[in-house]
Every structure is written in C-alpha cells, then in structure tokens.
Design an enzyme around this catalytic site. Sequence first.
Site, short mmCIF file in Angstrom:
data_model
loop_
_atom_site.label_atom_id
_atom_site.label_comp_id
_atom_site.label_asym_id
_atom_site.label_seq_id
_atom_site.Cartn_x
_atom_site.Cartn_y
_atom_site.Cartn_z
N LYS A 76 34.51 43.47 32.46
CA LYS A 76 35.66 42.56 32.51
C LYS A 76 35.17 41.22 33.05
CE LYS A 76 40.36 42.28 34.47
NZ LYS A 76 41.37 42.95 35.33
N SER A 151 45.89 43.63 33.17
CA SER A 151 45.12 42.46 32.83
C SER A 151 43.78 42.78 32.16
CB SER A 151 44.84 41.64 34.09
OG SER A 151 44.02 42.38 34.99
N SER A 175 46.24 47.26 36.28
CA SER A 175 45.47 46.54 35.27
C SER A 175 44.37 47.34 34.59
CB SER A 175 44.86 45.27 35.87
OG SER A 175 45.87 44.30 36.03
#
Lengths: 490, 493, 95
Positions: A76, A151, A175
Amino acid sequence: MINASLTELRAALDAGKISSVELATLFLDRIERLDPSLNAFITVDRDGALEAARAADARLAAGDAGPLTGIPLAHKDVFCTEGVLTTCGSKMLANFVSPYDAHVVSLLKAAGAVSLGKTNMDEFAMGSSNENSHFGPAKNPWDTTRIPGGSSGGSAAAVAARLVPIATGTDTGGSVRQPAALTGVTGIKPTYGVVSRYGMIAYASSLDQGGAFGASAADCAQLLTAMAGFDPRDSTSLERPAEDYSRELAAPAAGRPLAGLRIGLPKEFFGAGMADDVRAAVEAALDEYRALGATTVDVSLPNAQLAIPAYYVIAPAEASSNLSRFDGVRYGHRAAEYRDLAEMYSKSRAEGFGAEVKRRILVGTYVLSHGYYDAYYLQAQKLRRLIAQDFQAALAGCDIIAGPTSPTTAWAIGEKSDDPVQMYLSDIYTIAVNLAGLPGLSHPCGFGAGELPVGLQLVGDYFSEARLLNAAHRFQQASDWHLRRPAIAA
Amino acid sequence: MSRNDWEVVIGLEVHAQLNTASKIFSAASTAFGAEPNAQASAVDIALPGVLPVLNGGAVERAIRFGVAIGATVASKSVFARKNYFYPDLPKGYQISQFELPVVQGGAITIRVGDGDKAYEKTVQLTRAHLEEDAGKSLHEDFHGMSGIDLNRAGTPLLEIVSEPDMRSSAEAVAYARALHALVRWIDICDGNMQEGSFRCDANVSVRRPGGPLGTRREIKNLNSFRFLQQAIDFEVQWQIDTIEDGGRIQQATVLFDPDTGETRMMRSKEDAHDYRYFPDPDLLPLVISPEWIARVRSEMPELPGAMKARLVAEYGLSAYDAASLTASKEVAAYYQAMLTAADAKPGSQLPKLCANWTMGELAAQLNRAECDIADSPVAPAQLAGLVQRIADGTISNNIARKVFAALWNGEGGTGADAADRIIAAQGLRQTNDSGAIESIIDEVLAANQKSVDEFRAGKDKAFNALVGQVMKASRGKANPAQVNEMLKRKLEA
Amino acid sequence: MSLSTEQVRRIATLARIELSAAEAEATRGKLNGIFGLIEQMQAVDTTGVEPMSHPQDVAQRLRPDVATEPDRRDAFQRIAPQTEAGLYLVPKVIE
C-alpha cells in the site's frame, strides 16, 4: 501460477519450476495488461522488482531462501519505500521519493519478497471507497463501475484480480477488512502494536495498524508472520516473542475441525442496516461454521453504535496533528505563489490536500480546540473505553465474534462520494475493533446481488490472530468462495 | 505615584537543555556547532512515518532534578502534543508534557542582595516537564528568505516553571542564578547561556500591594542574567507607566532587545494561540518506579543547600561565606578539595583561611585573568599548602600574597609543596627568633624617638607606625604577633 | 450544534488551510453533517470512565542515550522544495 497459493508458489520456486524473475515478470505483465482498467497501482516498479527477483533467485540457488523469498507482493502506498515514490494517495506527496524504508518494507525485503509496486489508496488512508485518491479511484475487479472499498482499495483490488498474490495494507477503521470483503479476498488486521508503524505514514496513530491481504487465510498468515514483530523504533510496538501465524493451519482437517469453538454473534451487528443479500450470505456462512463444529452464542456490544461518532472525533483529532508536518518546508508540495510564510503554509496545504483530508483536519482541529476538548476528545476517549470493555465482556462468553464486515456489497463509484456521513456509516462493523485495538479478519463468504462478494468478519481477543486465521482457514478448506475469481482475472 | 506604590510579581520559566548525548526522541547527536542540519535525523526533520522513542537519559536527568529540589517525581506522566505551525518546528507540534508533568512541586532557596541587606527566600516551583527543543530560524538574508537549521530540533529540554513568587528583578536574577548553579551542580545541563543551554522566560505583572494579580506579559528567551534584570526592570516601569497613564495591560508575549534595552511585542505571536494539546498517541505513559527514584537519590551528590548548612555547622563559616562557596559547583569543588588537602579540622583556623583565600586572592586573580576556577593555574592542593604555612606561622598573610603570586606564575613546580619550595627558595620564612626581633625593635625605637614620644602622649596611631617600621626592617619576615607583643612590652616598660 | 462560517474560517486558519468564501460555505455544510453524527456521543453519561488513549495498558519504553544516527542531510534535502548551504529556505520568518 497466477492463482496459486503461497505454498504452491513456494514449492514451484524451490523446485525450480519457475524462477523468481519469471514469476515477477508474469505478474508485472498482468499488471501492465489489467491495471489500466483497475487503477490498483500508483507506482509499478518493474526495474526494482526484477532486481529484487534476481537477488531472490540468487538466494534460492544458494539454498538461502525463506518462506517469502521470490514471492511477488505489493505495498500500500502508505508504506515508505526507499528510492521509490511514496505518495500516500496525495498530491501533497505526489513527488515524494522516500529516503528510507518502513519497518514492514525492510522486513519483507529481508525476507526476499519481491515488491512489484505501490498500490492505490484513499488519500492518507482517509476513506472507505478509494475515491479519495489523488490518482483516481481504484476499481473493483468484480465490476469496474464499482468501488473496491478503502482505504486499502488498491491492495484489495490487486489481490482480487491476481495482479499480485499478496499485498500489505493498513487498517485504521476497517481499511483492510472492508476492501477485502468488497473484493472477495481475505484480509487481516492484527492486534494494535503487533505490526510496527515505523515508516507507515500516520493517519490516526492510536488506531493505525498494518495488515495483510491474500486470497486465503493461509496466505495472509504467511504474510503477517513476515510483517509482524517488535520494532524498537515504534514506542507502541509490543515486545512479544515472534509468532508463526501459520502454526495452527497445518493440522489435518478433521470432520468437525472447529468443534468447541464458540462464535459470538453480537445482536447489534445483525440489526437493521445490513442489506438482505449480505445477511443471507453471512447466515449461510455461519451455518457452515456450525457444520464445522462451531457453536454460536448471542452476545451484545451495547455501545457499538457509538463507535462511529467516537472514531470520527479521535481519528480526525490525531490526523489533524499528524498531518501538520506537511507544510511545504522540508518535502512535499509547496505552492508556486505566495506572499509570505503564512500564505505559503495555507496555500501549500490547501493545494496539496484533497477535500476529505481537509474536512478531517478541520474536524480534528475543532474538537481539540480550546473549550471543546472535554466535550469531544475526552468524551470520545471515554466511549472508547466503554467500547473496549464491551468486547471484553462479549469475549468472556465466546472465543471469537462474527458478523458482516460491511453492511452492503460494493457500491457504484460516485454513489456516496459527495456524502461523507453515508460514507462513514459504511464502516459501522469494523470501526469498533480498531477503537478496542483487537485483531479482526474478513474472509469471503458468498455473493450478493450482482455477483458481488460478501465478507464475514471475525474478531478475537488481543493476540488471537492465529485463532482467527485458523477458523477462517478451516472454513476455506470446506468452501470455495475464496477461490472464485472475477472475470477480469481470468 | 512612585514605583513604591506597586508590587512586582514575577514567575520564571526556564528551559534547561539536558546534557544528553542524543536527542530526546531520536538517536541523533546533540553536540553544539555542527554543520546546519547535519544532526537532523529522519525523526528530527519529521519525515512522513517516523516515530519518537523516549531517551532514558533525559528521564534520568529529570528525576535527578526532581529529587534535588524535593519535588514529587510523578510515577506516571504523559507526553502531549502542543500544536502550532512554525518553520523551525518540523512536525507542526512540539512534544511536551501538559496535564501530567514528570516533576511536580519542589522549592529552591535563594539568597538576594549583599552585606547587611542580604536575605534568604524560598521560591516554590510549580513543575518541571520534559519536552523537545525546536530548530533555529536564521535571519540572515537568503534572497529575502530565512534559513532553517534543525540540528537543535529534538534536543531535550527540562522546562522549569516557578510560582510567581519573586517580587523584584533582583529576586528573579537570584533565583535564575541559583537554578543555573543547581542544574550544573547535579550535572543535568551545561548551563552555557551563550549557546542557549539555559534560557529564561519571565512572566511579569504589577499590582497594588495586596490587590488582585495584574495581567502578565511574558518576556521570551532571555539568555543572560543581565538581560533578565534589564528586561524585567524595563517591563515593570513600562507596565506602571502604562497603567498610571490610564492604559491597561494586555496579555502578550514580548521580546527584549538588548540594543535598545526595551521590550516589544512578538509579531509571530500576535494571533492568540490555541495549542490544541492532547496526549501524544505515538508515546505511552512514562512510568517511573520507586526503585529508579531511590537509585537516583542514592547517587545524588551533596547539594548546595546541604553543603552550605554543613559549612556553617561543621566549620563555623558565616552564612555569607558558605553561600558564596556553594554558589557554583566548581567553587564548591575547589573549596572542598582544598579542605581535604589542608586536612582542615573543624575548630582550626584552616577552614576559614581556605574560605578567605578561595573567595579573596584566588577569586580576584581569576577574575583579572578571566579564568574559570576549574582551569585555575593554582591547584587546590597548592593553595592548601600555602594556607597551611599561614596557619602554622611560617609566613604572614602579607608574605603569603607574594607566595601566591609566585604560585600563579607556576613557580615552585606543580606539586602540593610548591608553596614550601617558593618560601625556601626566596627565604620568606617568618622570623620567630625573639633575639633577632628584639634587636630590630631596639634599632627602630632608637631611630624613631618622635613616634615613641607621641605614643607615650596617648597617640595610639604611633604604635602602628612603629610596627610598620619593624616589619619593614625585617623585610616582612618578622612574626607580626610577636612584634606587637614585644613592642608593647618595651614601650610600656 | 452548528458551526458558523466564522468558526469554519477560524479553524481553517488554525489548521493553515486556505479556504475561499465559497469553499468555506460548502465546507460548513459538510462539517455540520459530520458533527450531526458526532453529537450522538453527548447523550452518553461517561462519569467515572477512564479515558482510553491506547489499546494496550503498557508503559513507555526507553531508549539508551547513545547517538547513533549518521548524517543523511544530502539524502533528506534532495527531496526538499528549497535549500541553500544546508538550510531549508522559507519565506522570511518574523518573530
């Protein structure tokens, strides 16, 4: 190879059926082909990946390979990667090439894993749909008109579309778990403090926790084992012996492998607000758990409905302070035109941050400001205590807690993007877990309307990651939801 | 109305830089004078994702301070973020302590003024807390811009906050000096004010005696005791003039300009700050065990107050002498070393002689030479050797000055017997031979009949003149006490 | 509770985020929606509840006082918007 489990990939690499360079190239080519329609990646680091793959092949040849040596993965874009663009999904860091590696990145590098690139995310991890990315929304591989969740939407979409076998993520209010659910993959957020936050760009420090995405609980267990561990550079990192999260998975599958496991079902997670198709899939999954020997008991989390308001005080408050370092002085975006220092700050920040980030900074600034602290921040921290106590009370009567991960399946891009409150409510089942600091996992448990994946959330007591992973693993041994692939991945 | 119609109320906030090797939340060096930003680590420049880890050495020093001032060392204290934007503050917040500081309460006794007007006073401390220093903005012109050096960012500070107990600039300076001496004494701060290791902020207000507290203004960053005094004096007069002219004091932060001797409002602080303090989620509560505090207490050197009391009780020094000798760690150490070398027993004249020589001839000479006592060319053992010769009558005080000058110039070697060598080499030994002294007295009396007559006529001064003549004739070596006695006997015969 | 435009402007100033008049108004609407959600908290009596700052009840770990960081100024300043002579440059700072 594309659909192989980590165990299968390991075997293939060890047997020399495929080299690490070939494996990396296979996935890099897939990214090149499929990512234009998914936007799961912000940065694809082909050169770096191939270099790492060559090093992995050398280790393989030298008989020095660990469990993840030569395995492709993606990070990420919240994790700092030395020499590689680290944007956090923001215009503020659109040109930020990190001068150092996050602890998680160093660990995985040292393990010989091959990072293919950095995945898309909501800006500064603030969002539930990945629509808040400066680099455009990532798309759900099951339906590219829909959001992949957020997210960590890019990591989830990348794993779901098999652009990469495993990926890292972070989970502040859901997330990892929510995008895992919406894209039909498995994702785990461990106990707060298990994964070092050093080099993980902070959103809300007391809630942020690194996590893992994979097709299965078994893959997640392997990735988490490599990511976790004490880090003296993070004061909140817990000093505990290293754990092998795969250790319970090897036991042979018995007829009723989950006999004795008591699953608590919080009535607050099964009330109104859950979509019918999600409810049906979740109920069916629970039947399967019972078939595997588990029993279910009713439990209650009476303050669960307060998790969202408490979270939307604590997280923005911490974020407003965490994001003050982005001032255009030492790195990051600096406005082109300004009259003085004050204007340089306010313009750089106005230009560098997107709308949702600004909103949360403003909310956080307000709740911490003079005269409001007690009514908001302190009250939220007290509610946080009540919520954590609720979980302890519930877990006194069961081993793990189960329920839906998300109240709905993936929604259409744009559907909630102009309504922050509706967006916030989509994290209703995941947020409380972060407030308590407990481990949580989401695994695929069926499909809702429109062939969209549904996730089941498992929550356990502190440090019960192995138990959660084992439960999900037994479920996955007996089902094939986690093996379904979206058409785009075929 | 005059200044006497007003009562001045002063509280001090002192930032003492703790003399750790590394910063409070990073492993970067704290050494002074490095190239700009060469000691600014990833944590210090607040790169995205970095995190603070607390330096145990900074905590140890805070405990030492707390124990030294008789304060409560909190078993649990909390770090908080103080949020504001400033280019020398890389995170956009300063990690400090707010609601639960590590040191709570405590007191320091100060001595104000000289001579008969000197008095002692106890200043209560509110708290002392750990925090990080900011970097520096360099205001030299870089194409109309400022340069930011973050080497100092993250240097550990102990912010020491007093109660508003001081009533004059003299008291404020005495307190600041006592605090300065203490932090150096217990070795937690180098006290270098030029380098900014010890900085004072003064909160100043005025009120009618017995009336409610006035509105205070805070004078920031005073880095010398002289500026502290000047700034407070100016500020007090300004506040009195403002009120007497019908104005009102607005709470403000001001800077002192040493060139003009005036205080002025800080422009950067014009908009009232809302610091949005909250517990730093990157740091956990600081827990200090009773065992840790006990260990620090057991390792604590004798403190100035205790040493002062001991000098008075054990050696019979005056309160003034004892205060002077304990005013700094180095003077006290010098004096203590001298006592040991001279084997100065209580009840003997040696402790007082050592004190006199430390504060008198040595201090004066060090002052003239602009030399620190720690670097004194005359070692404590050497001065002790000299003082012992005064005590045993080998030389007179006057001759001792000569010997001291020789010691200062390095004569007599580096050993503790340097004074003896000088005395021997220069033949300075005092004459106690009564026959020799008597013949000198006889010569002097014969040559000074006028003085003899005057003395007999009742003029006591004439006696001193005769003593002087005798001493002169003996080239200073006659034992003055013996001269006195014999002369008196002869004249009264 | 409802934020005024003036309050929105004040917190934007505190947070150093430039907001145009139109943005301030639009932001106000969104923020008031969010505060509508947050306000539910106020109904709960939390008297006697200890605030929770951290999920784990652990004490701060201490680092030994040793300086081990190398000088990485060049690497750090390569990503800086403006530097000169090893300094970060900013518009004139006025004290």
